[in-house]
Structure formats: structure tokens, C-alpha cells
Design a protein around this motif. Structure first.
Motif, PDB file in Angstrom:
ATOM      1  N   CYS A 260       5.761  11.651 -18.956  1.00 34.07           N
ATOM      2  CA  CYS A 260       4.794  11.046 -17.905  1.00 34.07           C
ATOM      3  C   CYS A 260       4.856   9.673 -17.531  1.00 34.07           C
ATOM      4  O   CYS A 260       5.068   9.245 -16.410  1.00 34.07           O
ATOM      5  N   ASP A 261       5.232   8.793 -18.624  1.00 33.22           N
ATOM      6  CA  ASP A 261       5.542   7.233 -18.330  1.00 33.22           C
ATOM      7  C   ASP A 261       6.817   7.266 -17.706  1.00 33.22           C
ATOM      8  O   ASP A 261       7.022   6.242 -16.816  1.00 33.22           O
ATOM      9  N   VAL A 262       8.019   7.861 -18.105  1.00 34.65           N
ATOM     10  CA  VAL A 262       9.149   7.829 -17.617  1.00 34.65           C
ATOM     11  C   VAL A 262       9.181   7.927 -16.137  1.00 34.65           C
ATOM     12  O   VAL A 262       9.767   7.280 -15.151  1.00 34.65           O
TER      13      VAL A 262
ATOM     14  N   GLY B 251       9.638   6.572 -10.498  1.00 37.69           N
ATOM     15  CA  GLY B 251       8.735   6.414  -9.243  1.00 37.69           C
ATOM     16  C   GLY B 251       8.447   5.043  -8.659  1.00 37.69           C
ATOM     17  O   GLY B 251       8.659   4.725  -7.542  1.00 37.69           O
ATOM     18  N   ASN B 252       7.916   4.062  -9.656  1.00 35.14           N
ATOM     19  CA  ASN B 252       7.585   2.992  -9.248  1.00 35.14           C
ATOM     20  C   ASN B 252       8.574   2.098  -8.742  1.00 35.14           C
ATOM     21  O   ASN B 252       8.721   1.389  -7.725  1.00 35.14           O
ATOM     22  N   GLN B 253       9.998   2.351  -9.603  1.00 32.83           N
ATOM     23  CA  GLN B 253      11.132   1.515  -9.251  1.00 32.83           C
ATOM     24  C   GLN B 253      11.666   2.044  -8.133  1.00 32.83           C
ATOM     25  O   GLN B 253      12.258   1.142  -7.212  1.00 32.83           O
TER      26      GLN B 253
ATOM     27  N   ILE C 118       0.817  -1.119  -0.105  1.00 33.70           N
ATOM     28  CA  ILE C 118       0.013  -0.179  -0.016  1.00 33.70           C
ATOM     29  C   ILE C 118       0.820   1.234  -0.266  1.00 33.70           C
ATOM     30  O   ILE C 118       0.358   2.234  -1.100  1.00 33.70           O
ATOM     31  N   LEU C 119       1.803   1.121   0.732  1.00 33.58           N
ATOM     32  CA  LEU C 119       2.623   2.449   0.704  1.00 33.58           C
ATOM     33  C   LEU C 119       3.399   2.652  -0.594  1.00 33.58           C
ATOM     34  O   LEU C 119       3.254   3.946  -0.839  1.00 33.58           O
ATOM     35  N   ARG C 120       4.015   1.599  -1.051  1.00 32.27           N
ATOM     36  CA  ARG C 120       4.665   1.628  -2.157  1.00 32.27           C
ATOM     37  C   ARG C 120       3.726   2.396  -3.400  1.00 32.27           C
ATOM     38  O   ARG C 120       3.947   3.162  -4.273  1.00 32.27           O
ATOM     39  N   GLU C 121       2.527   1.799  -3.473  1.00 28.52           N
ATOM     40  CA  GLU C 121       1.498   2.061  -4.375  1.00 28.52           C
ATOM     41  C   GLU C 121       0.995   3.790  -4.053  1.00 28.52           C
ATOM     42  O   GLU C 121       0.855   4.429  -5.101  1.00 28.52           O
ATOM     43  N   GLU C 122       0.949   4.087  -3.087  1.00 30.59           N
ATOM     44  CA  GLU C 122       0.209   5.307  -2.940  1.00 30.59           C
ATOM     45  C   GLU C 122       1.525   6.419  -3.113  1.00 30.59           C
ATOM     46  O   GLU C 122       1.221   7.501  -3.333  1.00 30.59           O
TER      47      GLU C 122
ATOM     48  N   SER D 255      10.188   3.211  -5.112  1.00 37.36           N
ATOM     49  CA  SER D 255       9.517   2.561  -4.279  1.00 37.36           C
ATOM     50  C   SER D 255       9.849   1.429  -3.865  1.00 37.36           C
ATOM     51  O   SER D 255       9.320   0.835  -2.726  1.00 37.36           O
ATOM     52  N   TYR D 256      10.577   0.484  -4.526  1.00 35.17           N
ATOM     53  CA  TYR D 256      10.956  -0.715  -4.020  1.00 35.17           C
ATOM     54  C   TYR D 256      11.944  -0.829  -2.952  1.00 35.17           C
ATOM     55  O   TYR D 256      11.798  -1.476  -1.926  1.00 35.17           O
ATOM     56  N   SER D 257      12.992   0.052  -3.062  1.00 32.72           N
ATOM     57  CA  SER D 257      14.083   0.273  -2.033  1.00 32.72           C
ATOM     58  C   SER D 257      14.501   1.566  -1.890  1.00 32.72           C
ATOM     59  O   SER D 257      15.405   1.754  -1.133  1.00 32.72           O
ATOM     60  N   GLY D 258      14.183   2.580  -2.506  1.00 31.94           N
ATOM     61  CA  GLY D 258      14.557   3.899  -2.391  1.00 31.94           C
ATOM     62  C   GLY D 258      15.599   4.343  -3.186  1.00 31.94           C
ATOM     63  O   GLY D 258      16.296   5.516  -3.134  1.00 31.94           O
ATOM     64  N   ILE D 259      16.475   3.407  -4.016  1.00 35.57           N
ATOM     65  CA  ILE D 259      17.251   3.657  -4.844  1.00 35.57           C
ATOM     66  C   ILE D 259      17.537   2.875  -6.224  1.00 35.57           C
ATOM     67  O   ILE D 259      17.074   1.596  -5.863  1.00 35.57           O
TER      68      ILE D 259
END
Length: 306
Positions: free
Chosen positions: A87-89, A94-96, A33-37, A98-102
Motif C-alpha cells: 500500500c505504501d509503495v 502514484g504520488n511521484q 488539486i488534480l495531483r492530489e485527487e 502525479s508530478y509529471s506522468g513518468i
């Protein structure tokens, strides 16, 4: 770009075959949920916004086509429209993140610059150069145990410090995974229907919710929590606005880092976003609702970029 080198391939392995999964905690519901938000809708999907019809993206400068080639290399399919491409990039990065911050990419020089993603596992930053430790099962194929490359060939993107240091973000993900189970770790859910357990689940869930609010205090957000028993409506909206502030900071940071990358590669190109709420405007919005200058519904409508 002037470059006399023949076509080159990335030096680092793009995939690490390793049975050890460093991010097992990503299977947690609250982590998901956090990653998604944090990453969904950093910029309007498809490059269109109903709430902000004048939203626009442009890439200024003389090296537009080179910039578009680099950006297209960061996603899975080609895009010619600048607004949709950016926008896509940004949403993809941002998605990538959100997995580990880097996340890191190798800068590959050939006829055109390109970026090759580097897996985080077995990869180490030694300040002036980077090293990738090749897992045993892959050493026979590439005939190497270690791969080295100078730092100037690595592009690193992290969470902005104003939101959270990437190492602290990993601690948050781990904390959410370990301390926010629906049932306590020592309770077997399969046995709940067959036995009577002397345990106060209501108190446990309340403490879990309090923990979530505390560990996410610097980022904002409420993990889709909307029950009025524990917090007020104002508190919920305030945290939603702070989460939106974090998303704005992430979006602006990604764009700044992409522009810095263009500059680093001597490209005359700059991404410019207009007609969307900025982090500064969201900070002012938060101040306004704290002072009672704006209502909660008005505040929520302003941050809706869809």
C-alpha cells in the motif's frame, strides 16, 4: 538471486543541481488539486479499509524476501508487513507519477537488487541506452559531462495509456497552470482594492470552470467543484466515478509494472490485490448509473475504499 558482483553504487546522479525548474507550473492550485485527487488513496493507507474489511494483499512465489527488499527501497522507511508495504509503495509511486506522468529508476545489481531514483531533468531516452547530462556545477565533482547506461538497467514507470499518455498529462498540468488563475494574468490582485476595473469577473470564472472541465474530460474529476449553477448533480457524480476509474487504472498499472519488474529480474514473486473495486467493476458501475440501474449515493459508496 545469484550474483557474484561486489556491492555497487548507482551510476546516475540522484540529484541535479540546476537553477531551472522544469515544473514551475506545479505551484498552481488547480494543478495541486488534480495531483492530489489522482494519487491520494490509490490503496488504503495503513493497509486497512473499513468499507472493504476483507481487503488483502499478498506476494506469492518463492522470492518474497527479495521482492520486499526491492519494495522497501522505493520508500523512506522499512516495513515488514506485506499489506502495509505494498500500500505504501503504490501510494508513493502514484504520488511521484502525479508530478509529471513518468518516473525512472536505475536497477543496481549487488548482493541484492535495488532501485535508485533518477531525476527527470537532464535525462534522455535514446531507446537502447540512456544519457544523463551533468550540470556544469557538478562536473568537477564527478569528473564527467555525460553518464551513459544501457536501457536494460533502467526501470521506467509512466501513467497508463488508458488514462493519459504522460506527455499529454504534462500538457494538461501546464494548461491548468496557465489558464485557471483566480484572476486574469494581466490583473494585479494587489490593486483591486484601490481601483475600479472594468472587467466581468463572473464571466471569466465561468469560462475558467468550463476550461477545467474540458481539459480534464479524459481523466474525470471536477476539481472539487460542486456548484449546481453550471452542472447537474448527475454530471458531477459521473465525473467523480470517471476519476475513480482513472485511479483504479493507475493502481492496477503500477502493480502490473512492479510484477513485470520482478519477472525481469528473474524473481519468483507476484503482488496480488483482492477485495477492492477493479477498473472493470467501476466501468460497469458507470454504465449502471447511466442506465439508471444504480443510484448516485450507492455508486459513490461502492468506490469508497477507506
Amino acid at each position: 538471486m545469484q550474483n557474484n558482483q561486489s556491492a555497487q553504487r548507482p551510476t546516475f546522479l540522484s540529484r541535479i543541481l540546476n537553477d531551472n525548474n522544469e515544473y514551475d507550473f506545479l505551484g498552481s492550485t488547480n494543478v495541486y488539486i488534480l495531483r492530489e485527487e489522482l494519487h491520494i488513496g490509490l490503496l488504503p493507507y495503513g493497509g486497512r479499509s473499513v468499507s472493504y474489511p476483507n481487503f488483502n494483499v499478498e506476494i506469492s512465489g518463492n522470492d518474497l524476501e527479495e521482492a520486499k527488499l526491492i519494495l522497501n527501497g522505493l520508500k523512506n522507511y522499512p516495513e515488514t508487513n506485506v499489506t502495509r508495504l505494498v500500500c505504501d509503495v503504490v501510494n508513493t509511486l502514484g504520488n511521484q507519477l502525479s508530478y509529471s506522468g513518468i518516473i525512472r529508476h536505475e536497477i543496481v545489481e549487488s548482493e541484492h537488487y535495488s532501485l535508485s531514483h533518477i531525476p527527470d531533468q537532464s535525462f534522455y531516452d535514446l531507446r537502447y541506452f540512456f544519457i544523463q547530462v551533468v550540470p556544469k556545477q557538478q562536473r568537477e565533482v564527478i569528473n564527467k559531462s555525460f553518464i551513459f547506461k544501457e536501457a536494460k538497467y533502467i526501470w521506467t514507470l509512466t501513467f497508463p495509456e488508458k488514462v493519459c499518455h504522460w506527455k499529454d498529462y504534462r500538457k494538461i498540468l501546464k494548461g491548468l497552470a496557465e489558464n485557471t488563475n483566480i484572476t486574469p494574468p494581466h490583473v494585479d490582485p494587489a490593486g483591486l482594492a484601490q481601483s475600479s476595473i472594468d472587467f466581468n469577473f463572473e464571466a471569466y470564472n465561468k469560462e475558467t470552470t468550463k476550461y477545467i472541465y474540458k481539459i480534464l474530460n479524459g481523466i474525470g474529476g471536477n476539481q472539487r467543484e460542486s456548484r449546481p449553477e453550471l452542472v447537474t448533480e448527475f454530471y458531477l457524480v459521473h465525473r467523480m466515478l470517471r476519476l475513480n476509474l482513472s485511479k483504479n487504472l493507475i493502481r492496477e498499472h503500477i502493480i502490473d509494472e512492479l510484477n513485470s519488474l520482478f519477472l525481469r529480474l528473474n524473481l519468483d514473486a507476484k503482488i496480488i490485490i483482492s477485495e477492492l473495486p477493479t477498473s472493470k467493476s467501476v466501468e460497469e458501475l458507470i454504465s449502471d448509473i447511466e442506465l439508471g440501474k444504480k443510484g448516485l449515493n450507492e455508486a459513490l459508496s461502492i468506490i469508497n475504499i477507506y
